[in-house]
Enzyme design. Structure first.
Site, mmCIF file in Angstrom:
data_model
loop_
_atom_site.group_PDB
_atom_site.id
_atom_site.type_symbol
_atom_site.label_atom_id
_atom_site.label_comp_id
_atom_site.label_asym_id
_atom_site.label_seq_id
_atom_site.Cartn_x
_atom_site.Cartn_y
_atom_site.Cartn_z
ATOM 1 N N GLU A 148 0.849 -1.448 -0.149
ATOM 2 C CA GLU A 148 0.501 -0.027 0.022
ATOM 3 C C GLU A 148 1.033 1.139 0.084
ATOM 4 O OE1 GLU A 148 -3.720 2.051 2.666
ATOM 5 O OE2 GLU A 148 -2.350 0.826 3.612
ATOM 6 N N GLU A 247 -12.137 2.736 5.460
ATOM 7 C CA GLU A 247 -11.563 3.498 6.102
ATOM 8 C C GLU A 247 -10.873 4.580 6.795
ATOM 9 O OE1 GLU A 247 -7.062 1.486 6.597
ATOM 10 O OE2 GLU A 247 -6.819 3.192 5.561
#
Length: 266
Positions: A148, A247
């Site tokens: 990520e 998120e």
């Protein structure tokens, strides 16, 4: 839409182990977590309590981070951290064990910050070996390692999708590991100045996971200016079939108001 609630950033007014049930009560059937323990190898009792909280809530664990160090203190992963490789590798078996028992198949390995006194080249070579080990470790349960790009961490070297894709390609070329994919967090990519629409056009079919938050503020969808709905829809059109990770930061009492409105509209 298949959403999964990140219970490490949402519902934080509640104790960690109460959050899966709260996500279920809010209408969601899936959850994901950052590493929920302080150690890479927690005690068996801690593992049992965590897993029981998820199964008792009746939700599916869809994503779990490898230990990323002290996140509140600024750490962002152990993958390239010189001096903690053995700790990271010990964590792999624990992560795979949780995944095997709970049916989770996606595991986010944060790359790690640049270190004083270490060359980027040495850290990157260590990362190749650690990512390959992680990929091998979760492959036995059919798992995928996610890589990520993140924002807000000045010493974290993966800022754009292409930064992460280059690492993934290098690991595959050097070690043959094929079960490492891009985690496309549309918030992080946007904040870092990446062209999210172009990333989707180029990589959507190969995304390992999508996470969302709006910008500015890293708030719930609809609180900012990002075309999250359009980006998700286009990713689906181009072949992404996985969950959408929620998120973002929001108070528990209003965290999912946008989703309730969406359900009513449907």
């Amino acid at each position: 839409m298949t959403y999964t609630v990140n219970c490490s950033i949402l519902l934080t007014e509640l104790p960690l182990l109460e959050r899966p049930a709260a996500a279920k009560a809010a209408g969601f059937d899936a959850v994901e977590f950052w590493w929920p323990f302080t150690a890479s190898v927690p005690a068996d009792a801690e593992l049992t309590r965590f897993e029981q909280a998820i199964t008792d809530a009746g939700v599916q664990l869809t994503g779990l981070n490898f230990n990323a160090g002290d996140m509140p203190g600024g750490d962002r992963g152990l993958v390239s951290w010189m001096g903690r490789s053995s700790e990271f590798k010990d964590n792999i078996d624990v992560v795979a064990g949780i995944g095997g028992r709970l049916g989770c198949r996606s595991f986010n390995a944060l790359y790690g910050n640049r270190q004083d006194g270490q060359t980027p080249e040495a850290q990157d070579e260590l990362a190749v070996q650690n990512l390959a080990a992680a990929a091998e470790g979760v492959a036995r349960i059919g798992g995928t390692v996610l890589l990520e790009p993140v924002s807000g961490a000045p010493r974290y070297p993966l800022l754009t999708a292409e930064d992460a894709v280059r690492v993934i390609s290098r690991v595959k070329e050097q070690t043959g590991a094929a079960n490492i994919k891009l985690l496309a967090d549309f918030y992080h990519l946007s904040v870092n100045g990446d062209d999210v629409a172009a990333v989707i056009e180029k990589h959507a079919k190969d995304f390992g996971h999508i996470q969302i938050a709006d910008n500015p503020g890293r708030g719930a969808p609809g609180t900012g200016e990002l075309p999250l709905g359009e980006w998700i829809a286009r990713s689906r059109q181009l072949g992404y079939e996985g969950h959408i990770g929620l998120e973002y930061k929001a108070p528990a009492e209003t965290a999912f108001a946008w989703a309730i409105r969406q359900r009513i509209a449907q």
